[in-house]
Scaffold this motif. Structure first.
Motif, PDB file in Angstrom:
ATOM      1  N   ASP A  33       0.795  -1.087   0.103  1.00  0.00           N
ATOM      2  CA  ASP A  33      -0.041   0.157   0.080  1.00  0.00           C
ATOM      3  C   ASP A  33       0.835   1.167   0.208  1.00  0.00           C
ATOM      4  O   ASP A  33       1.814   1.529   0.837  1.00  0.00           O
ATOM      5  CB  ASP A  33      -0.994  -0.053   1.211  1.00  0.00           C
ATOM      6  CG  ASP A  33      -1.741   1.241   1.329  1.00  0.00           C
ATOM      7  OD1 ASP A  33      -1.289   2.177   1.864  1.00  0.00           O
ATOM      8  OD2 ASP A  33      -2.835   1.052   0.800  1.00  0.00           O
ATOM      9  N   ARG A  36       0.713   3.531   3.095  1.00  0.00           N
ATOM     10  CA  ARG A  36       1.412   2.760   4.176  1.00  0.00           C
ATOM     11  C   ARG A  36       2.706   2.764   4.054  1.00  0.00           C
ATOM     12  O   ARG A  36       3.617   2.719   4.984  1.00  0.00           O
ATOM     13  CB  ARG A  36       0.677   1.675   4.485  1.00  0.00           C
ATOM     14  CG  ARG A  36       0.975   0.770   5.924  1.00  0.00           C
ATOM     15  CD  ARG A  36       0.463  -0.431   6.216  1.00  0.00           C
ATOM     16  NE  ARG A  36      -1.285  -0.195   5.942  1.00  0.00           N
ATOM     17  CZ  ARG A  36      -2.199  -0.637   5.287  1.00  0.00           C
ATOM     18  NH1 ARG A  36      -1.627  -1.418   4.548  1.00  0.00           N
ATOM     19  NH2 ARG A  36      -3.387  -0.287   5.467  1.00  0.00           N
ATOM     20  N   HIS A  40       5.652   4.246   6.881  1.00  0.00           N
ATOM     21  CA  HIS A  40       6.751   3.454   7.178  1.00  0.00           C
ATOM     22  C   HIS A  40       8.060   4.145   6.978  1.00  0.00           C
ATOM     23  O   HIS A  40       9.150   3.889   7.889  1.00  0.00           O
ATOM     24  CB  HIS A  40       6.577   1.937   6.926  1.00  0.00           C
ATOM     25  CG  HIS A  40       5.372   1.169   7.234  1.00  0.00           C
ATOM     26  ND1 HIS A  40       4.908  -0.178   6.858  1.00  0.00           N
ATOM     27  CD2 HIS A  40       4.321   1.520   8.023  1.00  0.00           C
ATOM     28  CE1 HIS A  40       3.938  -0.624   7.348  1.00  0.00           C
ATOM     29  NE2 HIS A  40       3.461   0.663   8.326  1.00  0.00           N
ATOM     30  N   ASN A 242       8.121  -0.202  11.558  1.00  0.00           N
ATOM     31  CA  ASN A 242       7.012  -0.889  10.864  1.00  0.00           C
ATOM     32  C   ASN A 242       7.371  -1.396   9.277  1.00  0.00           C
ATOM     33  O   ASN A 242       8.215  -0.169   8.690  1.00  0.00           O
ATOM     34  CB  ASN A 242       5.485  -0.273  10.813  1.00  0.00           C
ATOM     35  CG  ASN A 242       4.832  -0.406  11.811  1.00  0.00           C
ATOM     36  OD1 ASN A 242       4.643  -1.324  12.509  1.00  0.00           O
ATOM     37  ND2 ASN A 242       4.386   0.814  12.602  1.00  0.00           N
ATOM     38  N   GLU A 245       4.814  -3.297   4.640  1.00  0.00           N
ATOM     39  CA  GLU A 245       4.733  -3.266   3.217  1.00  0.00           C
ATOM     40  C   GLU A 245       5.931  -3.611   2.348  1.00  0.00           C
ATOM     41  O   GLU A 245       6.149  -3.955   1.211  1.00  0.00           O
ATOM     42  CB  GLU A 245       4.214  -1.586   2.934  1.00  0.00           C
ATOM     43  CG  GLU A 245       3.014  -1.343   3.575  1.00  0.00           C
ATOM     44  CD  GLU A 245       2.007  -2.546   3.442  1.00  0.00           C
ATOM     45  OE1 GLU A 245       1.376  -2.676   2.212  1.00  0.00           O
ATOM     46  OE2 GLU A 245       1.533  -3.313   4.313  1.00  0.00           O
TER      47      GLU A 245
END
Length: 264
Positions: A33, A36, A40, A242, A245
């Motif tokens: 995504d 996203r 990140h 994170n 992705e």
């Protein structure tokens, strides 16, 4: 004072392009995504800055879907930088695009001219040697050319074999300190780290082996609590970022930045 290959002042990153879904991947895990992955990436930059780094963030290169994985384009050493030659033909323009951004920081810049190829994801630099894993993206000729350049700068290169099915050597390992390696059980079993202290990733958490030690901080992907606890118990300051992705297109912590201390 000794120089450790996890002590840096600067990093270069590149923002993900909107074309990132067209990036290379070993296994189709679905498309990342874009919103996203951009968020990140911002977390990652903040983690580098909090670890004491000055971060140079380059704009995306829309014609190169994998361009945010800047580590594959160059190797930064205390003596200078080496512009690499990615094994994926579609990525070779990324290396030449990185070269001008290294010039303000290094007074000596070498270039892997080929015909061999070598990517930064296959290179692990420790205090005593440079380990280079042969893989689908790094071949013997590329390693040989890298060896000659590094030798002139006082470095010893040792070729190792990346296990079958592993994209890059550093997919399965990372440097934690001057004598300690984080590695998957698979890679550790190969014996390539016989002279090091090895901490293995927890069972089922092999995907977090690609972490980065930056000054006093170990930055690792979020979602691997058992390994994070192991490292914390060994005295490491762990920060998680994170990476869900990026992981879909084979991206990890090390490949998202070039980390170095300028020679200029």
């Amino acid at each position: 004072m000794p120089y450790y290959f996890y002590q840096f002042t600067h990093a270069i990153t590149r923002r993900p392009p909107t074309t990132i879904c067209d990036g290379l991947r070993a296994v189709d895990q679905g498309n990342p995504d874009f919103a996203r992955i951009s968020a990140h990436h911002g977390e990652y930059i903040a983690a580098l800055q909090n670890a004491g780094m000055t971060v140079v963030e380059l704009p995306p290169l829309e014609q190169f879907p994998d361009c945010c994985f800047v580590e594959d384009t160059a190797l930064c050493l205390p003596q200078g930088a080496i512009v690499l030659r990615p094994g994926a033909v579609t990525r070779r323009g990324e290396a030449s695009a990185m070269a001008p951004h290294l010039a303000p920081f290094f007074d000596d810049i070498a270039v892997i001219s080929g015909p061999g190829f070598v990517e930064g994801g296959d290179i692990l630099v420790t205090e005593r040697e440079i380990l280079v894993g042969r893989s689908a993206r790094t071949d013997a000729a590329g390693i040989a050319e890298l060896t000659q350049i590094a030798k002139a700068w006082g470095h010893h290169v040792r070729e190792v074999i990346t296990p079958p099915g592993v994209l890059h050597f550093k997919t399965d390992c990372s440097l934690l300190d001057h004598q300690t390696i984080l590695a998957t059980p698979l890679l550790n079993a190969s014996g390539c780290f016989a002279d090091y202290t090895v901490i293995e990733t927890a069972d089922g958490e092999e995907a977090c082996a690609n972490a980065i030690r930056v000054n006093d901080t170990v930055i690792m992907p979020a979602g691997f609590p058992k390994t994070a606890d192991i490292l914390a118990a060994r005295g490491y300051h762990v920060v998680t970022v994170n990476n869900s992705e990026c992981a879909k297109i084979d991206g990890g912590m090390s490949c998202l930045s070039l980390r170095f201390t300028p020679t200029l």
